[in-house]
Design an enzyme around this catalytic site. Structure first.
Site, PDB file in Angstrom:
ATOM      1  N   GLU A  36       0.794  -1.242   0.000  1.00  0.00           N
ATOM      2  CA  GLU A  36       0.000   0.000   0.000  1.00  0.00           C
ATOM      3  C   GLU A  36       0.821   1.285   0.000  1.00  0.00           C
ATOM      4  O   GLU A  36       0.591   2.174   0.806  1.00  0.00           O
ATOM      5  CB  GLU A  36      -0.947  -0.012   1.197  1.00  0.00           C
ATOM      6  CG  GLU A  36      -1.855  -1.230   1.225  1.00  0.00           C
ATOM      7  CD  GLU A  36      -2.792  -1.270   2.427  1.00  0.00           C
ATOM      8  OE1 GLU A  36      -2.548  -0.545   3.405  1.00  0.00           O
ATOM      9  OE2 GLU A  36      -3.760  -2.043   2.373  1.00  0.00           O
TER      10      GLU A  36
ATOM     11  N   GLU B 247      -5.811 -11.120  -1.233  1.00  0.00           N
ATOM     12  CA  GLU B 247      -6.662 -10.947  -0.049  1.00  0.00           C
ATOM     13  C   GLU B 247      -8.127 -10.998  -0.458  1.00  0.00           C
ATOM     14  O   GLU B 247      -8.938 -10.162  -0.045  1.00  0.00           O
ATOM     15  CB  GLU B 247      -6.345  -9.605   0.634  1.00  0.00           C
ATOM     16  CG  GLU B 247      -4.884  -9.436   1.003  1.00  0.00           C
ATOM     17  CD  GLU B 247      -4.581  -8.145   1.772  1.00  0.00           C
ATOM     18  OE1 GLU B 247      -5.515  -7.505   2.289  1.00  0.00           O
ATOM     19  OE2 GLU B 247      -3.392  -7.791   1.850  1.00  0.00           O
TER      20      GLU B 247
END
Ligand code: GLA
Length: 430
Positions: free
Chosen positions: A238, A347
């Site tokens: 991220e 994910e």
């Protein structure tokens, strides 16, 4: 095993036929650590892979607004049926394509007598939900106790992730390591002069040395003690977000890596990871919202890519049933592949919009579409190299309210599971 599969499918079929999805299970509540993690995620809970925050793309002509099928074609039977009859579970069904992973919490790994069988029947890769993040591996007390020696080289320990490592090793599963360098779940003390939360932040050179030593220690530990166990590493998580980023979109707010090292911190992480990783550890950049920020990601990773420091993109894939799988998500997968990366969904979870039979059927169809399209791309030659589902059951998920996983709180397989298994009862959808 096969018998158990049939029992599970029968249970699921009965559920689909009338009782609807269970509103909740008798699963013990998630432990406090889990709750804390959910709180920590704060506003990030609302961001999905182009999920509910994203602008609506209009009506999908294969499903009504309530999620009921309008013109969906039933799945063509024979091949899929072959899959469900012959495969023990997901891992076997996709064994020719890629590993199927599961994110596991410490709680689940302490209760393997309850969950172990379903895990072993369906998954051949494990990601630790929390236990391989910096706040689990870094050892503050040991670093402080020996500050002179530890100033450039913080102490680490592997106690928290040992249950996952042992379970994977004992059962011939692989590990997706998540994650080395991330703005979140990395303690502030790691960035300060005296390894306290209140201390002054260190400068770029010190922090680069700490980053290098941390990466060397962690990757070195697995290579020496468990060679071959870790097949993929999320080196950076991220790092790009326009809203929280600098003028080029590199995450700046609440990011101590950016504050101490500077805007190239993610590049430096790949330099060190390549230096210390073994050949069989593929190095990944992992992020959410990849459908919408593919260009931003590609632009910022270009240098690391050109220098051969990075192998793949991890698309987190926190989706909702509104998301277009084939005509949006898969376009981003292709874009990354065309740019020279392998791609893993790291994910995956797909949230429902409401607690209704039609919503759970649509969820099943979206899971079907996701697995089917990833498999198809892999078979066409795109380097799609894995799908990991982010959690085992709805009650233990970080998105509990959206019931986004394959199993309900009582570990009954949902339509979501049947969809991923290509069961003919779940029709195709976009
Ligand atoms: C991000 C992280 C994961 C996890 C989820 C929320 O997607 O990459 O490790 O923390 O948020 O549970």
């Amino acid at each position: 095993m096969r018998k158990r599969m049939l029992v599970l499918l029968l249970a699921a079929a009965i559920c689909m036929g009338g009782c609807g999805q269970r509103p909740g299970g008798t699963e013990p509540a998630v432990n406090m650590e889990e709750d804390e993690e959910q709180k920590d995620s704060g506003a990030e809970q609302n961001r999905k892979e182009d999920g509910s925050d994203a602008a609506s793309e209009g009506t999908d002509n294969t499903e009504g607004e309530d999620g009921n099928i309008v013109s969906g074609e039933p799945a063509s039977g024979a091949e899929e049926e072959k899959g469900i009859v012959q495969a023990k579970g997901l891992a076997e069904l996709y064994q020719e394509n890629f590993p199927i992973g599961i994110a596991l919490s410490g709680y689940i790994l302490q209760n393997t007598e309850q969950y172990g069988q379903v895990i072993l029947e369906n998954f051949n890769s494990i990601t630790c939900e929390n236990e391989m993040k910096p706040d689990s591996l870094l050892d503050q007390a040991a670093s402080q106790a020996n500050l002179e020696d530890a100033y450039l080289h913080a102490a680490v320990h592997f106690d928290n992730c040992m249950p996952a490592v042992k379970f994977a090793s004992e059962h011939g599963m692989k590990i997706r390591f998540h994650t080395l360098v991330w703005h979140s779940q990395t303690p502030k003390w790691f960035f300060t002069e005296d390894y306290t939360d209140e201390g002054r932040l260190v400068d770029r050179d010190v922090m680069l040395a700490r980053m290098e030593n941390y990466i060397a220690d962690v990757l070195g530990y697995f290579q020496e003690n468990y060679p071959g166990l870790v097949y993929a590493v999320d080196v950076v998580n991220e790092a790009f977000d326009v809203g929280d980023g600098d003028e080029t979109g590199i995450r700046m707010n609440k990011n101590l890596w950016y504050e101490t090292v500077g805007a190239d911190y993610y590049y430096q992480a790949f330099v060190f990871a390549r230096k210390y990783a073994s050949k069989d550890m593929k190095l990944f950049y992992n992020d959410y919202g990849c459908m919408d920020k593919a260009d931003l990601i590609l632009e910022h990773l270009a240098r690391a890519r050109e220098e051969g420091l990075i192998d793949g993109i991890g698309m987190q894939s926190h989706l909702s049933t509104d998301d277009k799988i084939q005509h949006k998500f898969m376009l981003a997968v292709k874009k990354f592949c065309d740019a020279g990366y392998e791609v893993q969904a790291t994910e995956l979870d797909i949230g429902v919009k409401e607690d209704s039979d039609s919503a759970f059927l649509l969820q099943g169809r979206k899971y079907r579409s996701f697995f089917k399209n990833m498999k198809a791309l892999q078979e066409e030659g795109y380097p799609v190299t894995g799908i990991t589902v982010w959690g085992l059951n709805d009650d233990l998920s970080w998105r509990r309210d959206e019931k986004c996983l394959l199993f309900d709180g009582d570990m009954n397989p949902k339509n979501a599971y049947l969809g991923a298994m290509m069961d003919p009862s779940i029709p195709d959808v976009e």
